[in-house]
Design a protein around this motif. Structure first.
Motif, PDB file in Angstrom:
ATOM      1  N   LEU A   1      42.343  10.790  27.865  1.00 14.25           N
ATOM      2  CA  LEU A   1      41.905   9.528  28.460  1.00 14.25           C
ATOM      3  C   LEU A   1      42.758   8.366  27.965  1.00 14.25           C
ATOM      4  O   LEU A   1      43.126   7.474  28.736  1.00 14.25           O
ATOM      5  N   HIS A   2      43.076   8.381  26.680  1.00 13.66           N
ATOM      6  CA  HIS A   2      43.901   7.312  26.105  1.00 13.66           C
ATOM      7  C   HIS A   2      45.293   7.310  26.739  1.00 13.66           C
ATOM      8  O   HIS A   2      45.802   6.251  27.133  1.00 13.66           O
ATOM      9  N   ARG A   3      45.894   8.479  26.834  1.00 10.78           N
ATOM     10  CA  ARG A   3      47.235   8.550  27.411  1.00 10.78           C
ATOM     11  C   ARG A   3      47.230   8.116  28.876  1.00 10.78           C
ATOM     12  O   ARG A   3      48.149   7.436  29.342  1.00 10.78           O
ATOM     13  N   ALA A   4      46.196   8.516  29.617  1.00 10.45           N
ATOM     14  CA  ALA A   4      46.103   8.105  31.017  1.00 10.45           C
ATOM     15  C   ALA A   4      45.968   6.594  31.124  1.00 10.45           C
ATOM     16  O   ALA A   4      46.564   5.971  32.013  1.00 10.45           O
ATOM     17  N   GLY A   5      45.189   5.998  30.229  1.00 11.26           N
ATOM     18  CA  GLY A   5      45.043   4.552  30.239  1.00 11.26           C
ATOM     19  C   GLY A   5      46.342   3.826  29.952  1.00 11.26           C
ATOM     20  O   GLY A   5      46.660   2.811  30.589  1.00 11.26           O
ATOM     21  N   VAL A   6      47.115   4.358  29.017  1.00 15.40           N
ATOM     22  CA  VAL A   6      48.411   3.748  28.703  1.00 15.40           C
ATOM     23  C   VAL A   6      49.358   3.875  29.890  1.00 15.40           C
ATOM     24  O   VAL A   6      50.060   2.921  30.246  1.00 15.40           O
ATOM     25  N   ARG A   7      49.387   5.060  30.507  1.00 14.98           N
ATOM     26  CA  ARG A   7      50.282   5.266  31.647  1.00 14.98           C
ATOM     27  C   ARG A   7      49.938   4.351  32.816  1.00 14.98           C
ATOM     28  O   ARG A   7      50.807   3.976  33.603  1.00 14.98           O
ATOM     29  N   LEU A   8      48.675   3.990  32.951  1.00 17.65           N
ATOM     30  CA  LEU A   8      48.282   3.060  34.004  1.00 17.65           C
ATOM     31  C   LEU A   8      48.414   1.608  33.578  1.00 17.65           C
ATOM     32  O   LEU A   8      48.901   0.764  34.327  1.00 17.65           O
ATOM     33  N   GLY A   9      47.980   1.320  32.358  1.00 17.57           N
ATOM     34  CA  GLY A   9      47.904  -0.072  31.920  1.00 17.57           C
ATOM     35  C   GLY A   9      49.250  -0.742  31.761  1.00 17.57           C
ATOM     36  O   GLY A   9      49.439  -1.893  32.198  1.00 17.57           O
ATOM     37  N   VAL A  10      50.206  -0.065  31.149  1.00 20.19           N
ATOM     38  CA  VAL A  10      51.510  -0.678  30.901  1.00 20.19           C
ATOM     39  C   VAL A  10      52.241  -1.002  32.203  1.00 20.19           C
ATOM     40  O   VAL A  10      52.672  -2.140  32.411  1.00 20.19           O
ATOM     41  N   PRO A  11      52.403  -0.044  33.133  1.00 18.70           N
ATOM     42  CA  PRO A  11      53.065  -0.398  34.402  1.00 18.70           C
ATOM     43  C   PRO A  11      52.313  -1.475  35.187  1.00 18.70           C
ATOM     44  O   PRO A  11      52.936  -2.337  35.805  1.00 18.70           O
ATOM     45  N   THR A  12      50.982  -1.400  35.168  1.00 21.38           N
ATOM     46  CA  THR A  12      50.203  -2.417  35.887  1.00 21.38           C
ATOM     47  C   THR A  12      50.473  -3.804  35.327  1.00 21.38           C
ATOM     48  O   THR A  12      50.668  -4.765  36.085  1.00 21.38           O
ATOM     49  N   ALA A  13      50.499  -3.915  34.011  1.00 19.14           N
ATOM     50  CA  ALA A  13      50.774  -5.214  33.390  1.00 19.14           C
ATOM     51  C   ALA A  13      52.179  -5.702  33.722  1.00 19.14           C
ATOM     52  O   ALA A  13      52.384  -6.895  33.999  1.00 19.14           O
ATOM     53  N   LEU A  14      53.157  -4.814  33.701  1.00 12.72           N
ATOM     54  CA  LEU A  14      54.540  -5.208  33.997  1.00 12.72           C
ATOM     55  C   LEU A  14      54.691  -5.658  35.442  1.00 12.72           C
ATOM     56  O   LEU A  14      55.346  -6.677  35.720  1.00 12.72           O
ATOM     57  N   VAL A  15      54.085  -4.905  36.367  1.00 11.95           N
ATOM     58  CA  VAL A  15      54.169  -5.289  37.777  1.00 11.95           C
ATOM     59  C   VAL A  15      53.471  -6.618  38.014  1.00 11.95           C
ATOM     60  O   VAL A  15      53.996  -7.498  38.716  1.00 11.95           O
ATOM     61  N   ALA A  16      52.288  -6.789  37.439  1.00 11.59           N
ATOM     62  CA  ALA A  16      51.554  -8.039  37.609  1.00 11.59           C
ATOM     63  C   ALA A  16      52.346  -9.220  37.050  1.00 11.59           C
ATOM     64  O   ALA A  16      52.417 -10.298  37.662  1.00 11.59           O
ATOM     65  N   PHE A  17      52.973  -9.027  35.894  1.00 11.87           N
ATOM     66  CA  PHE A  17      53.763 -10.101  35.300  1.00 11.87           C
ATOM     67  C   PHE A  17      54.971 -10.438  36.170  1.00 11.87           C
ATOM     68  O   PHE A  17      55.310 -11.614  36.377  1.00 11.87           O
ATOM     69  N   ALA A  18      55.652  -9.393  36.711  1.00 15.23           N
ATOM     70  CA  ALA A  18      56.826  -9.632  37.546  1.00 15.23           C
ATOM     71  C   ALA A  18      56.453 -10.400  38.813  1.00 15.23           C
ATOM     72  O   ALA A  18      57.153 -11.348  39.209  1.00 15.23           O
TER      73      ALA A  18
END
Length: 207
Positions: free
Chosen positions: A72-89
């Motif tokens: 669950l932790h790894r899945a959250g990281v795989r989703l959270g990091v790209p989501t944050a980067l895309v949102a910031f861009a």
């Protein structure tokens, strides 16, 4: 403390709890010495088809529970990091350029890109939640782990000497439903990283 979700072999009777902290299993005889805990273990065992006083079975359960949390932790990281980067861009692009454009083709393309990115994120979250939270075999592991936690707390309240917060996993408000038809063979977790019962020479769990 070990690095998060370090999977080095465990010693006999050891399992990983939250934060990847290595803990030791409390023997079932300690819990069974408290009448209320023993009664709860028998009742929950009948309901969840599991022997909560069997040390080898409980140790395997706690090790599976750790692998579930790690996944669950790894899945959250795989989703959270790209989501944050895309949102910031997208936000940075709006702040730097798009808000100054006249309404036209380029601005509409940007809005379309934002909509497509949001739709993709929603789909990825839905697929991930279905796979991890919705897995019936893993929900069964969570249901049994939650029941074991309640039994351990009853034993502590009855005077048993247990480590603080044992077994070091919190309760589950959801995604911990017992599915009797679920097959343990469908657990999407590597058996050779679970660890085996107390005294297992190779550190591998049952297959």
């Amino acid at each position: 403390m070990s690095a998060p979700f370090d999977e080095r072999p465990l010693g006999p009777g050891a399992y990983r709890a939250r934060g990847d902290v290595v803990r030791s299993l409390v023997p079932g005889a300690v819990l069974a010495a408290v009448p209320a805990a023993r009664a709860a273990a028998e009742a929950e065992g009948h309901r969840l088809r599991f022997d909560f006083l069997d040390d080898a079975a409980v140790l395997e359960l706690l090790r599976l529970r750790h692998l579930d949390e790690a996944a669950l932790h790894r899945a959250g990281v795989r989703l959270g990091v790209p989501t944050a980067l895309v949102a910031f861009a997208l936000f940075a692009g709006w702040g730097a350029y798009v808000q100054h454009w006249e309404p036209g083709r380029d601005q509409y393309l940007y809005y379309g890109l934002c909509g497509a990115a949001c739709a993709l994120v929603v789909v990825l979250y839905a697929v991930t939640l279905t796979r991890h939270w919705g897995s019936r075999p893993r929900q069964r592991v969570r249901a049994r782990a939650a029941a074991y936690r309640r039994i351990a707390h009853l034993a502590r309240d009855g005077g048993a000497r247990l480590p603080d917060a044992y077994p070091h996993y919190g309760p589950y408000p959801f995604a911990a439903r017992f599915h009797p038809e679920a097959d343990d063979d469908d657990l999407d977790m590597p058996a050779d990283r679970r660890g085996g019962p107390p005294g297992a020479p190779d550190g591998k769990g049952p297959r």
